[in-house]
Design a protein around this motif. Structure first.
Motif, PDB file in Angstrom:
ATOM      1  N   ALA A  21       9.462  15.681 -34.581  1.00 49.01           N
ATOM      2  CA  ALA A  21       9.288  17.128 -34.436  1.00 49.01           C
ATOM      3  C   ALA A  21      10.364  17.661 -33.500  1.00 49.01           C
ATOM      4  N   PHE A  22      10.646  18.970 -33.627  1.00 50.03           N
ATOM      5  CA  PHE A  22      11.827  19.517 -32.974  1.00 50.03           C
ATOM      6  C   PHE A  22      11.566  20.818 -32.218  1.00 50.03           C
ATOM      7  N   ASP A  23      10.348  21.320 -32.273  1.00 51.27           N
ATOM      8  CA  ASP A  23      10.030  22.559 -31.575  1.00 51.27           C
ATOM      9  C   ASP A  23       9.811  22.287 -30.086  1.00 51.27           C
ATOM     10  N   ASN A  24       9.838  23.336 -29.298  1.00 49.88           N
ATOM     11  CA  ASN A  24       9.750  23.197 -27.841  1.00 49.88           C
ATOM     12  C   ASN A  24       8.470  22.507 -27.397  1.00 49.88           C
ATOM     13  N   ALA A  25       7.333  22.931 -27.961  1.00 47.06           N
ATOM     14  CA  ALA A  25       6.053  22.363 -27.524  1.00 47.06           C
ATOM     15  C   ALA A  25       5.988  20.869 -27.828  1.00 47.06           C
ATOM     16  N   SER A  26       6.455  20.458 -29.003  1.00 46.26           N
ATOM     17  CA  SER A  26       6.413  19.038 -29.358  1.00 46.26           C
ATOM     18  C   SER A  26       7.305  18.214 -28.448  1.00 46.26           C
ATOM     19  N   LEU A  27       8.465  18.753 -28.080  1.00 50.33           N
ATOM     20  CA  LEU A  27       9.349  18.009 -27.176  1.00 50.33           C
ATOM     21  C   LEU A  27       8.689  17.805 -25.825  1.00 50.33           C
ATOM     22  N   MET A  28       8.012  18.818 -25.310  1.00 52.34           N
ATOM     23  CA  MET A  28       7.330  18.659 -24.029  1.00 52.34           C
ATOM     24  C   MET A  28       6.190  17.642 -24.127  1.00 52.34           C
ATOM     25  N   GLU A  29       5.534  17.570 -25.273  1.00 47.79           N
ATOM     26  CA  GLU A  29       4.443  16.606 -25.442  1.00 47.79           C
ATOM     27  C   GLU A  29       4.932  15.164 -25.388  1.00 47.79           C
ATOM     28  N   THR A  30       6.198  14.927 -25.721  1.00 45.23           N
ATOM     29  CA  THR A  30       6.712  13.547 -25.701  1.00 45.23           C
ATOM     30  C   THR A  30       6.809  12.974 -24.292  1.00 45.23           C
ATOM     31  N   LEU A  31       6.744  13.813 -23.274  1.00 49.19           N
ATOM     32  CA  LEU A  31       6.821  13.300 -21.900  1.00 49.19           C
ATOM     33  C   LEU A  31       5.670  12.341 -21.627  1.00 49.19           C
ATOM     34  N   GLU A  32       4.485  12.670 -22.110  1.00 53.93           N
ATOM     35  CA  GLU A  32       3.346  11.763 -21.980  1.00 53.93           C
ATOM     36  C   GLU A  32       3.628  10.453 -22.712  1.00 53.93           C
ATOM     37  N   GLY A  33       4.275  10.559 -23.882  1.00 53.55           N
ATOM     38  CA  GLY A  33       4.598   9.368 -24.649  1.00 53.55           C
ATOM     39  C   GLY A  33       5.555   8.435 -23.928  1.00 53.55           C
ATOM     40  N   GLN A  34       6.467   8.978 -23.118  1.00 55.35           N
ATOM     41  CA  GLN A  34       7.371   8.120 -22.352  1.00 55.35           C
ATOM     42  C   GLN A  34       6.598   7.200 -21.421  1.00 55.35           C
ATOM     43  N   ALA A  35       5.562   7.733 -20.793  1.00 57.96           N
ATOM     44  CA  ALA A  35       4.753   6.897 -19.902  1.00 57.96           C
ATOM     45  C   ALA A  35       4.076   5.769 -20.669  1.00 57.96           C
ATOM     46  N   TRP A  36       3.617   6.047 -21.906  1.00 59.50           N
ATOM     47  CA  TRP A  36       2.979   5.002 -22.706  1.00 59.50           C
ATOM     48  C   TRP A  36       3.971   3.891 -23.030  1.00 59.50           C
ATOM     49  N   THR A  37       5.234   4.223 -23.287  1.00 57.02           N
ATOM     50  CA  THR A  37       6.196   3.158 -23.597  1.00 57.02           C
ATOM     51  C   THR A  37       6.379   2.221 -22.407  1.00 57.02           C
ATOM     52  N   ILE A  38       6.320   2.746 -21.193  1.00 57.23           N
ATOM     53  CA  ILE A  38       6.514   1.899 -20.011  1.00 57.23           C
ATOM     54  C   ILE A  38       5.360   0.925 -19.851  1.00 57.23           C
ATOM     55  N   SER A  39       4.131   1.430 -19.926  1.00 56.42           N
ATOM     56  CA  SER A  39       2.982   0.534 -19.748  1.00 56.42           C
ATOM     57  C   SER A  39       2.921  -0.499 -20.864  1.00 56.42           C
ATOM     58  N   SER A  40       3.299  -0.098 -22.066  1.00 56.52           N
ATOM     59  CA  SER A  40       3.290  -1.057 -23.175  1.00 56.52           C
ATOM     60  C   SER A  40       4.432  -2.045 -23.058  1.00 56.52           C
ATOM     61  N   ALA A  41       5.596  -1.599 -22.609  1.00 58.56           N
ATOM     62  CA  ALA A  41       6.737  -2.506 -22.456  1.00 58.56           C
ATOM     63  C   ALA A  41       6.449  -3.585 -21.429  1.00 58.56           C
ATOM     64  N   ARG A  42       5.714  -3.252 -20.387  1.00 56.73           N
ATOM     65  CA  ARG A  42       5.435  -4.245 -19.343  1.00 56.73           C
ATOM     66  C   ARG A  42       4.667  -5.444 -19.909  1.00 56.73           C
ATOM     67  N   ARG A  43       3.893  -5.229 -20.950  1.00 58.98           N
ATOM     68  CA  ARG A  43       3.158  -6.335 -21.558  1.00 58.98           C
ATOM     69  C   ARG A  43       4.074  -7.232 -22.393  1.00 58.98           C
ATOM     70  N   LEU A  44       5.267  -6.731 -22.720  1.00 62.38           N
ATOM     71  CA  LEU A  44       6.187  -7.477 -23.570  1.00 62.38           C
ATOM     72  C   LEU A  44       7.254  -8.228 -22.787  1.00 62.38           C
ATOM     73  N   VAL A  45       7.600  -7.738 -21.591  1.00 63.46           N
ATOM     74  CA  VAL A  45       8.817  -8.216 -20.925  1.00 63.46           C
ATOM     75  C   VAL A  45       8.563  -9.286 -19.869  1.00 63.46           C
ATOM     76  N   ARG A  46       7.309  -9.700 -19.686  1.00 62.59           N
ATOM     77  CA  ARG A  46       6.982 -10.846 -18.830  1.00 62.59           C
ATOM     78  C   ARG A  46       7.510 -10.698 -17.402  1.00 62.59           C
ATOM     79  N   GLY A  47       7.311  -9.513 -16.838  1.00 59.04           N
ATOM     80  CA  GLY A  47       7.679  -9.292 -15.445  1.00 59.04           C
ATOM     81  C   GLY A  47       9.130  -8.921 -15.208  1.00 59.04           C
ATOM     82  N   LEU A  48       9.941  -8.861 -16.252  1.00 61.03           N
ATOM     83  CA  LEU A  48      11.346  -8.484 -16.087  1.00 61.03           C
ATOM     84  C   LEU A  48      11.469  -6.994 -15.756  1.00 61.03           C
ATOM     85  N   PRO A  49      12.489  -6.613 -14.996  1.00 66.03           N
ATOM     86  CA  PRO A  49      12.706  -5.191 -14.696  1.00 66.03           C
ATOM     87  C   PRO A  49      13.011  -4.409 -15.970  1.00 66.03           C
ATOM     88  N   LEU A  50      12.608  -3.137 -15.972  1.00 65.49           N
ATOM     89  CA  LEU A  50      12.879  -2.244 -17.089  1.00 65.49           C
ATOM     90  C   LEU A  50      14.022  -1.303 -16.739  1.00 65.49           C
TER      91      LEU A  50
END
Length: 606
Positions: free
Chosen positions: A379-408
């Motif tokens: 999506a490309f509208d302003n509201a949808s772009l702002m909603e992706t900020l929450e999604g960035q946080a989800w990628t971090i918590s999910s990535a930590r389960r994949l990277v075995r303690g390595l820095p991100l």
């Protein structure tokens, strides 16, 4: 339809019709014949819409109705007026990630069977549910919201893979061939019905009052150090003027990010340009190297020994892999370590978190793991772009389960998908990768929201945008032009430059938690430094927003960046930054502010 709620509880983030072409491009609607009928207990909205682009000519006739029992029905009939290739046509329904992740649900399949399930807590690499006729989840004690689909076979994907903060249910399963041929005269009929099951209490309904100010609370227990921040070398062949360099040094960056595609003929000149800019800014380089074989790595080693840049890390990306394997990290280390003895080696995904999530877990040889982010995949509208900020946080918590303690190490973070090739990019490709909102208050607000998510998520490093030009933090002395859209004068900076400057001038800082009562409306980053505490706030909405800040000290200094002074901040950044701001006294430990659309505020305690 957007943000369907029961009281304060969000039930559906978005429900919409989409035609996606064979390149997954989403066509925009031209809506006409809009008619609305409503009374105290119901409404009915009807409309027609045209989706036209290239060979695609598709017509929609649709209606949306709602009643006092909380049932909403959206039905549509689409007619192909031309023959074309498509990947998807029909309804998409988004369940909100924050409300649904980890919660129970009930799925009804096309044969009538029912399956108890759960929305994934961490990001699912593939579809969590297939063959969906209906899906229901609990939205209040004893109350379930059901979405029922007709007209096709539906399934769900976890859109948090691309930072969309939602679970998307869509039609035409990905297991079927695509693109598929749509013949002129063919008709698509679909409907979605959202209804409530169970007794809704008066307390739930009473919570749906008039919107008030957003409350912002700053915690006092540090989460950790601020990530090491960096910018990327510009995609074009721009050199930095002395004024450009002075302004970039003021950001006190950690390093400069340089991408080298060793299959391109001009990569040696690209290295020379990046190394010269890094020396001018007194920064080390992180080289993201894209290569096809060991011979290209050997050539890079020779060029590094000849040019002798200061390299602090290599991000390794083999052209044949969507996500870096341990093998190629080990090979790169063997070829390149001697030319940069102190450099660290890592890899991950050059594109989205998706590729990391679907790839193999990092193994031996990795010193760090990374992936890129951009908010404009679906999506490309302003509201949808702002909603992706929450999604960035989800990628971090999910990535930590994949990277075995390595820095991100996250980045580059960009407002639109980066050019496919690094280096001297053609003007047309550069224009496609640029978004004029990056040069606006909107871009600054989105950037602050992203910095909050990455900083509070504890990533080690974060790379954003580029130094100068259309994709940079400032136009630079060469200026910046997007043909047919806008031209930014030579010497101007973008509002988001001041976000990085407000952070960089503090030096070493600790990140404090910031909690907003509505994170879709306000973002905040709080930093504790040697001189006190600084809170950066941003409005994420296109209207005036009241904010109440609590627990931040009796005396504060406030400086605003909004529609009233943005021009000065862009054209005379040194003058703007010399302004200390106004001194305010909090009342009973709280301060009330009014933020214009996409405005930023800097609060310092003393």
């Amino acid at each position: 339809m957007r943000c369907i709620r029961l009281g304060e509880r969000e039930v559906v983030r978005r429900l919409y019709l989409a035609v996606r072409d064979q390149e997954w491009g989403t066509l925009g609607h031209e809506v006409h014949d809009l008619h609305l009928e409503r009374d105290a207990a119901s409404f009915r909205l009807s409309f027609q819409a045209e989706d036209r682009r290239g060979e695609v000519d598709f017509h929609w006739q649709a209606s949306i109705s709602g009643d006092a029992q909380g049932t909403i029905a959206f039905s549509a009939e689409g007619l192909a007026r031309s023959s074309f290739w498509a990947n998807r046509i029909g309804f998409c329904l988004l369940h909100p990630g924050g409300e649904c992740a980890g919660r129970d649900c009930m799925v009804e399949h096309s044969d009538g069977s029912r399956q108890s399930g759960r929305f994934p807590l961490y990001i699912a690499p593939h579809q969590p549910f297939l063959d969906i006729r209906a899906i229901a989840h609990e939205v209040a004690p004893g109350v379930w919201a059901e979405a029922r689909f007709q007209g096709d076979i539906f399934e769900m994907e976890d859109q948090r893979n691309w930072t969309d903060a939602s679970f998307k249910t869509y039609s035409r399963p990905l297991s079927l061939p695509y693109p598929f041929r749509v013949e002129a005269g063919s008709v698509v009929r679909q409907s979605v019905r959202i209804s409530l099951q169970g007794q809704v209490s008066a307390g739930v309904l009473a919570a749906a009052g008039a919107p008030g100010p957003v409350s912002v609370a700053v915690g006092q227990a540090p989460l950790g150090p601020l990530p090491r921040l960096a910018l990327a070398v510009a995609s074009g062949s721009e050199t930095l003027s002395e004024r450009d360099s002075v302004r970039l040094r003021a950001l006190r960056l950690s390093h400069l990010h340089l991408e080298l595609n060793l299959g391109q003929p001009a990569w040696r000149e690209r290295l020379r340009l990046g190394a010269a800019q890094a020396r001018d800014l007194a920064l080390p380089l992180v080289i993201a190297t894209v290569f096809a074989d060991e011979a290209e790595l050997a050539a890079l080693r020779q060029e590094l020994e000849r040019q002798r840049p200061h390299v602090c890390a290599f991000a390794v990306f083999h052209q044949g892999e969507p996500c870096t394997s341990s093998r190629w990290v080990r090979v790169a280390r063997r070829h390149l370590q001697e030319s940069a003895p102190a450099a660290r080696f890592g890899g991950g995904s050059r594109d989205n978190f998706t590729e990391l999530n679907r790839g193999q877990a990092p193994g031996d040889g990795f010193d760090f793991v990374g992936y890129s982010l951009n908010p404009q995949v679906h999506a490309f509208d302003n509201a949808s772009l702002m909603e992706t900020l929450e999604g960035q946080a989800w990628t971090i918590s999910s990535a930590r389960r994949l990277v075995r303690g390595l820095p991100l190490a996250v980045g580059p973070v960009t407002l639109r998908k980066r050019p496919a090739s690094a280096g001297d990019v053609e003007p047309e490709a550069l224009a496609r990768a640029a978004d004029p909102r990056q040069m606006s208050l909107f871009g600054a607000a989105w950037t602050l929201g992203s910095l909050q998510r990455l900083a509070e998520g504890g990533v080690e490093a974060a790379t954003y945008y580029e130094t100068v030009g259309c994709l940079g933090v400032m136009a630079g002395d060469a200026g910046a032009r997007l043909p047919g859209l806008l031209a930014v004068p030579a010497g101007a900076v973008y509002p988001l430059y001041h976000v990085f400057a407000d952070i960089g001038e503090l030096g070493d800082s600790l990140v404090l938690p910031v909690v907003a009562s509505d994170s879709l409306k306000v973002a905040g980053l709080a930093l504790r430094h040697a001189g006190g505490t600084r809170l950066l706030l941003a409005s994420l909405v296109p209207k005036e927003q009241e904010v109440v800040v609590a627990g931040f000290g009796p005396l504060l200094r406030l400086r605003r960046l909004d529609e009233g002074n943005a021009e000065q901040a862009m054209l005379a950044p040194e003058v703007f930054r010399a302004q200390a701001g106004e001194v305010l006294a909090s009342k009973d430990g709280s301060l009330r502010l009014s933020l214009p659309p996409y405005a930023l505020a800097r609060l310092d305690s003393f």
